[in-house]
Design a protein around this motif. Structure first.
Motif, short mmCIF file in Angstrom:
data_model
loop_
_atom_site.label_atom_id
_atom_site.label_comp_id
_atom_site.label_asym_id
_atom_site.label_seq_id
_atom_site.Cartn_x
_atom_site.Cartn_y
_atom_site.Cartn_z
N THR A 179 -3.02 -12.93 -3.27
CA THR A 179 -3.63 -11.84 -3.81
C THR A 179 -2.65 -11.87 -5.13
OG1 THR A 179 -3.91 -9.46 -4.07
CG2 THR A 179 -2.25 -10.36 -2.61
N LEU A 180 -3.10 -10.94 -6.39
CA LEU A 180 -2.51 -10.83 -7.17
C LEU A 180 -2.19 -9.19 -7.48
CD1 LEU A 180 -4.49 -12.81 -10.01
CD2 LEU A 180 -2.13 -13.38 -9.48
N SER A 181 -2.69 -8.59 -6.62
CA SER A 181 -2.36 -7.02 -6.67
C SER A 181 -1.18 -6.98 -6.10
CB SER A 181 -3.41 -6.29 -5.92
OG SER A 181 -3.22 -5.18 -5.54
N LEU A 182 -0.22 -6.21 -6.79
CA LEU A 182 1.14 -5.78 -6.29
C LEU A 182 1.17 -4.86 -4.93
CD1 LEU A 182 3.21 -5.17 -9.45
CD2 LEU A 182 3.27 -7.05 -7.82
N ARG A 183 0.04 -4.13 -4.89
CA ARG A 183 -0.05 -3.01 -3.70
C ARG A 183 -0.19 -3.82 -2.39
NH1 ARG A 183 -4.06 1.69 -3.89
NH2 ARG A 183 -3.00 2.31 -5.61
#
Lengths: 358, 176
Positions: A179-183
């Motif tokens: 994933t690229l989402s930090l969350r």
């Protein structure tokens, strides 16, 4: 309406957190270097005789910065000369928008202390960190000074070289957590490996972590990698700056230190995760558990993130006051001939392991 | 046998990372030791350890060396007059020409001469101590331990006979 209020509060919180951390870092740098060198450090600024272990030096320094003359050298590009420090600070601060500071669980409702959860968070932060070259380069170019221009050239080439290694070192993280989402990366790091080891980035990507640490320190343009600035002798891109315009460059350095510390905590040390702590309390792999309310658990998570950030700030300052500066050819050799191939090898090895495990 | 000293780097130096960790270890040990000592000081403990090698100057001046050459003084006889007989030895030997003496007749015929003016320009003085060695009467000494000499004007750096005589005639250097 309520959502807008929450977003506004988040922005205020993040700005305050990053800026006050940067301000405290100016004090911490003086005090920590003093303790490392068996000195006592700045302790003379006082208010009514109260010295507060030198904390008032932050106020004294900023007052000095604000009260000094703003000088634009004759023949300089006045507009660009003014805009450069603003750009430098703006792009550094805008990285903070995508950093998840923690989550707050109130009455079963989860509030993320993150201004915006981009689904391309890592790309966004790499882009914003790359933009900080513009501040450096415009400052050198607009000053109409040979020394500033040379400093800016050194700065731009150094930051370009290390950005590539930094970007490639993060590809391993992207591959593992897909994933690229930090969350979501932080959530993925809350899992356990083999039932006992937290799935933190540093355990899955140790080489990536070391490359990111080195490249991150190069991005902050401080000693081992302070060729763009070289405050003690070679002087760099902000030679022609005075007053708060110089102050913004100075502050940007410390903002970047804080940001690199935050990114290291988020990407490699589990962000707000504490090992074995879940929303309902600790659940240990060897049996046994400790129940606690979700609010307390989430507050502990925010505290853990703060501790990690402070630790990495400390580590960066320690490295800054321990190592001597690299020579320019050593800097380029380290960046292009060592870190870049190592980062690529790391990506290939990660891919091989992932394919074999499937 | 002497251990051969060499500047060549071995393999562990070349890969640099172990040396980085060693350096960080050294500085961290200093950091945490001093931090611990300073925290103990807050609770009034560990006063033996300073936690620093520097001196907090105006409050906590550095102890001077025993034979420190500092500001001059002129020794006095039992009756309070100066021992100086205005022989001009110190003025002659002074490499910086910072001593200025005007002699006059002393009422005591056994002494003959005494200084009327005895000025030392501390702005010129190189603190070599030749005047002390040259003095045949042991009149001029540099044992006051006064090193804080500053002034807003050049004239303020000149000390006169009254300043030089303004002391209680004690031996300052410890006798061995």
């Amino acid at each position: 309406m309520n959502e807008y209020l929450i977003i506004a509060l988040k922005i205020v919180f993040v700005l305050m957190a990053v800026l006050s951390l940067a301000a405290i870092l100016t004090w911490l740098e003086r005090k920590q270097s003093a303790l490392m060198q068996d000195r006592i450090g700045a302790n003379r600024a006082d208010i009514f005789g109260l010295r507060a272990i030198g904390l008032f030096h932050i106020i004294a320094d900023s007052l000095k910065m604000f009260l000094k003359e703003e000088f634009v050298p004759p023949g300089a590009q006045r507009f660009l000369h003014t805009v450069a420090p603003l750009m430098s600070a703006f792009f550094a601060l805008s990285v903070a928008a995508c950093i998840p500071f923690g989550k707050l669980i109130l009455d079963g409702q989860t509030i993320y202390l993150q201004i915006i959860d981009l689904n391309a968070g890592i790309l966004y932060l790499i882009a914003m960190m790359s933009f900080s070259i513009y501040g450096v380069f415009l400052a050198g170019w607009a000053s109409r000074s040979k020394y500033s221009l040379l400093g800016a050239l050194r700065g731009a080439s150094q930051m370009l070289s290390y950005e590539i290694a930094m970007g490639i070192s993060l590809i391993g993280i992207i591959m593992i957590y897909s994933t690229l989402s930090l969350r979501e990366i932080v959530y993925a790091q809350g899992e356990l490996l083999f039932g006992f080891l937290p799935a933190w980035g540093v355990f899955l990507q140790p080489v990536g972590f070391i490359i990111f640490l080195t490249a991150g320190m190069a991005e902050t343009k401080r000693v081992p990698f302070d060729l763009p600035e070289g405050e003690s002798e070679i002087i760099g891109y902000f030679t022609e700056y005075s007053s708060m315009r110089f102050g913004l460059f100075f502050l940007t350095d410390f903002i970047e230190v804080a940001l690199v510390a935050m990114l290291m905590s988020v990407l490699f040390f589990g962000g707000w995760n504490i090992p074995y702590l879940q929303d309902t309390g600790f659940v240990f792999p060897w049996g046994g558990s400790l129940a606690m309310s979700p609010l307390l658990a989430s507050l502990l998570g925010i505290l853990a993130f703060g501790v990690k950030v402070v630790f990495f700030c400390w580590l960066q300052l320690t490295i800054r006051w321990t190592l001597p500066r690299f020579r320019y050819d050593q800097l380029m050799k380290l960046g292009w001939k060592f870190m870049l191939p190592l980062a690529m090898a790391n990506v290939v090895a990660t891919g091989l392991v992932l394919v074999l495990l499937d | 046998m002497h251990k051969k000293v060499t500047n060549e780097l071995n393999f562990w130096h070349r890969i640099y990372v172990p040396e980085v960790i060693r350096g960080i270890w050294i500085t961290s040990v200093h950091f945490f030791t001093n931090l611990g000592i300073h925290i103990l000081h807050v609770f009034g403990m560990a006063k033996k350890h300073k936690g620093m090698v520097t001196f907090q100057y105006p409050e906590d001046p550095r102890p001077p060396a025993i034979r420190l050459r500092a500001r001059h003084r002129l020794m006095k006889r039992a009756n309070g007059t100066t021992r100086c007989v205005a022989c001009m030895m110190c003025e002659t030997i002074c490499p910086a020409h910072c001593i200025y003496i005007v002699a006059e007749e002393d009422p005591d015929p056994r002494i003959e001469k005494r200084p009327k003016v005895f000025d030392i320009n501390l702005g010129l003085c190189v603190v070599c101590g030749y005047c002390v060695e040259a003095c045949p009467e042991d009149a001029i000494r540099m044992d006051t331990y006064i090193v804080e000499t500053s002034s807003y004007s050049r004239d303020g750096m000149i000390i006169t006979l009254e300043d030089l005589m303004n002391h209680d005639n004690q031996d300052m250097y410890p006798r061995h």
